[in-house]
Write a protein that holds these residues in place. Structure first.
Motif, mmCIF file in Angstrom:
data_model
loop_
_atom_site.group_PDB
_atom_site.id
_atom_site.type_symbol
_atom_site.label_atom_id
_atom_site.label_comp_id
_atom_site.label_asym_id
_atom_site.label_seq_id
_atom_site.Cartn_x
_atom_site.Cartn_y
_atom_site.Cartn_z
ATOM 1 N N THR A 223 -29.243 -73.570 -6.097
ATOM 2 C CA THR A 223 -30.129 -74.709 -5.878
ATOM 3 C C THR A 223 -30.429 -74.810 -4.388
ATOM 4 O OG1 THR A 223 -28.256 -76.246 -5.696
ATOM 5 C CG2 THR A 223 -29.296 -76.010 -7.857
ATOM 6 N N TYR A 264 -30.797 -90.851 -13.132
ATOM 7 C CA TYR A 264 -29.500 -90.259 -12.759
ATOM 8 C C TYR A 264 -29.335 -90.351 -11.244
ATOM 9 C CZ TYR A 264 -30.423 -88.208 -17.359
ATOM 10 O OH TYR A 264 -30.735 -88.023 -18.679
ATOM 11 N N MET A 267 -27.415 -87.560 -9.113
ATOM 12 C CA MET A 267 -27.635 -86.146 -9.380
ATOM 13 C C MET A 267 -28.166 -85.404 -8.153
ATOM 14 S SD MET A 267 -30.010 -84.317 -12.322
ATOM 15 C CE MET A 267 -29.036 -84.943 -13.694
ATOM 16 N N VAL A 309 -24.437 -72.126 -7.807
ATOM 17 C CA VAL A 309 -23.983 -73.035 -8.861
ATOM 18 C C VAL A 309 -23.045 -72.256 -9.763
ATOM 19 C CG1 VAL A 309 -24.716 -74.483 -10.794
ATOM 20 C CG2 VAL A 309 -26.171 -74.274 -8.770
ATOM 21 N N ASN A 311 -21.715 -72.980 -12.769
ATOM 22 C CA ASN A 311 -22.101 -72.958 -14.178
ATOM 23 C C ASN A 311 -23.621 -72.989 -14.264
ATOM 24 O OD1 ASN A 311 -22.506 -73.279 -16.895
ATOM 25 N ND2 ASN A 311 -21.333 -75.172 -17.103
ATOM 26 N N THR A 312 -24.243 -71.888 -14.684
ATOM 27 C CA THR A 312 -25.708 -71.836 -14.694
ATOM 28 C C THR A 312 -26.311 -72.826 -15.685
ATOM 29 O OG1 THR A 312 -25.629 -69.973 -16.250
ATOM 30 C CG2 THR A 312 -25.855 -69.447 -13.903
ATOM 31 N N ALA A 313 -25.540 -73.257 -16.666
ATOM 32 C CA ALA A 313 -26.068 -74.250 -17.618
ATOM 33 C C ALA A 313 -26.405 -75.549 -16.905
ATOM 34 C CB ALA A 313 -25.062 -74.499 -18.738
ATOM 35 N N THR A 314 -25.629 -75.891 -15.876
ATOM 36 C CA THR A 314 -25.897 -77.129 -15.125
ATOM 37 C C THR A 314 -27.131 -76.991 -14.236
ATOM 38 O OG1 THR A 314 -24.487 -76.502 -13.250
ATOM 39 C CG2 THR A 314 -23.442 -77.656 -15.085
ATOM 40 N N TRP A 316 -30.019 -76.184 -15.069
ATOM 41 C CA TRP A 316 -31.214 -76.655 -15.741
ATOM 42 C C TRP A 316 -31.137 -78.123 -16.147
ATOM 43 C CZ3 TRP A 316 -34.483 -73.233 -14.492
ATOM 44 C CH2 TRP A 316 -34.112 -71.892 -14.398
ATOM 45 N N GLN A 317 -30.045 -78.793 -15.789
ATOM 46 C CA GLN A 317 -29.882 -80.180 -16.216
ATOM 47 C C GLN A 317 -31.008 -81.064 -15.709
ATOM 48 O OE1 GLN A 317 -26.164 -81.942 -15.044
ATOM 49 N NE2 GLN A 317 -26.555 -83.878 -16.099
#
Length: 458
Positions: A223, A264, A267, A309, A311-314, A316-317
């Motif tokens: 990011t 959020y 964030m 980052v 965890n790559t899943a985060t 795209w949050q």
């Protein structure tokens, strides 16, 4: 109203649970994600290619509009039954016919969900690269009809690059087979690529041979937060000039970030006015070098910080939080997925700011920056007549700017009914006439998804 004889013939073949005529039952097939409503006279659910052929043949005989659709996730009004007729829902053609790891091929029917293809391919070490945000719910047939893309198109390309061949039914009720089973094949015209993106106006797809891609050995996320738009767009241009492409490069402007902060608060950093979400994939040994190059490309006085980052899943949050939030702050959004050459992104985004200010409109921009594919969202109140007029004028100037920069009016959503009035800004009259002639060749009675794609001839 459908001809009585047609209804009788269809009832003879299709049971009530696959032939809806009650307006209440049909209503769910009157709209897509454009949120406009045009109820069909009936809905049919074929299970086989033979049934598709029978339906098309009858509709052609009776001159009844036939509108193929998947799950209605499209945003451009491509599956709206504007002239009534029959909505041809392909959602029950769900067979995965074969998975062939040796040849990196999967063969599926059009109602198979994008996610189901991924699930079938993953145990063999493969995936199908088209990844629209609706992948969990959209069908392969719909992805092909619109030429869908997604975040990973920057490295892997859109649907057109990942379909080897198709089986389809033309408006006359004839079966056609396009393409081949191999990754090389140059016999005849490329009708496969002609059908991809044709939005059901030329033929009804009944089977697709898809090209699979090996899953990457490693994936990493980055990011990057910027104080200003200029620094962010400069970083995009630098990143895309590198020899190794990121697998995704997503952009969020200040309007997008403010929306996310409203829901959020913790964030994002408070001073971030533009943000990049970047993904790299490949062999484990190459990932560290790719990250280093991208972090270096992000360096500028306007960079707040850039980091990996875990965890790559985060990663795209924030991006996935956007679309629902847009609906909450304005009754209507005019959503466009224009594309400009990457090196013109700074000029384009600056122009968007000027236009939205001049027309006094709230504007939120985000999208697939690695392709120059920006989702422009004009947020308006449809009950404010003056604001609607201003939005229409602003949109026309946005499209003029896109064409001036050698861009295109749609990167992945298609034309449908929402964008057809503007097509002549991009395509000249001679070329449009040739396209209309192709439509007549495939569909001489204009029954397949009539009215889509082309501007109305005065």
């Amino acid at each position: 109203m459908l001809p009585e004889n047609l209804v009788v013939e269809l009832h003879a073949v299709f049971p009530p649970d696959r032939f809806y005529t009650d307006p209440v039952d049909c209503y769910a097939y009157a709209y897509d994600n454009s949120r406009k409503i045009f109820p069909p006279d009936a809905v049919l659910f074929p299970l086989t290619s033979a049934e598709v052929k029978h339906i098309v043949t009858l509709c052609n005989r009776y001159r009844v509009p036939l509108i193929p659709r998947g799950r209605g996730t499209g945003t451009a009004g491509g599956s709206l039954p504007e002239l009534g007729g029959i909505a041809l829902s392909m959602e029950r053609m769900l067979n995965i016919i074969s998975v062939d790891p040796a040849n990196r091929v999967i063969v599926v029917e059009p109602g198979v969900l994008n996610q189901a293809v991924q699930d079938a391919a993953k145990p063999h070490g493969f995936f199908w690269p088209p990844d629209p945000s609706s992948a969990m719910f959209s069908t392969v047939g719909g992805n092909i009809a619109t030429g869908a893309g997604g975040p990973h198109a920057v490295k892997y390309g859109t649907t057109r690059e990942h379909v080897l061949g198709l089986k389809a039914v033309t408006a006359a009720g004839n079966f056609i087979t396009t393409g081949c089973y191999t990754t090389k094949g140059v016999v005849g015209y490329d009708l496969t690529r002609l059908l991809i993106g044709s939005e059901g106006t030329l033929a009804v797809i009944t089977e697709a041979t898809l090209k699979l891609t090996a899953l990457p050995g490693a994936v990493a996320g980055i990011t990057a937060h910027f104080r200003d738009l200029t620094s962010c767009t400069a970083a995009i241009v630098k990143i895309m000039a590198q020899p190794q492409l990121p697998s995704a490069l997503e952009f969020l402007d200040s309007g997008s970030l403010n929306l996310i902060r409203g829901r959020y608060p913790d964030m994002l950093p408070v001073d971030t006015n533009a943000m990049l979400m970047i993904e790299v994939d490949g062999f484990h040994n190459d990932i560290a070098d790719a990250i280093s190059v991208i972090l270096s490309a992000c360096q500028s006085d306007g960079l707040i910080h850039a980091s990996t980052v875990e965890n790559t899943a985060t990663l795209w949050q924030a991006r996935k939080a956007l679309s629902p939030l847009l609906r909450e702050i304005a009754p209507k959004k005019i959503n466009e997925d224009v594309v400009v050459p990457v090196n013109t992104l700074p000029q384009f985004l600056h122009g968007l700011t000027q236009l939205s200010t001049r027309y006094r409109l709230q504007n939120v921009n985000f999208g697939h920056a690695g392709n120059g594919n920006i989702h422009v969202n004009l947020l308006i109140n449809p009950d404010d007549a003056d604001e609607v007029i201003r939005a229409e004028r602003c949109l026309g100037e946005i499209f003029d700017l896109v064409i001036k920069l050698r861009g295109t009016l749609s990167g992945e959503h298609g034309v449908g009914s929402e964008k057809r009035a503007f097509v002549s800004k991009e395509i000249d009259c001679v070329t449009l006439d040739l396209m209309r002639d192709i439509k007549k060749l495939f569909d001489p009675n204009n029954i397949l998804n009539p009215g889509k794609l082309f501007p109305v001839v005065e």
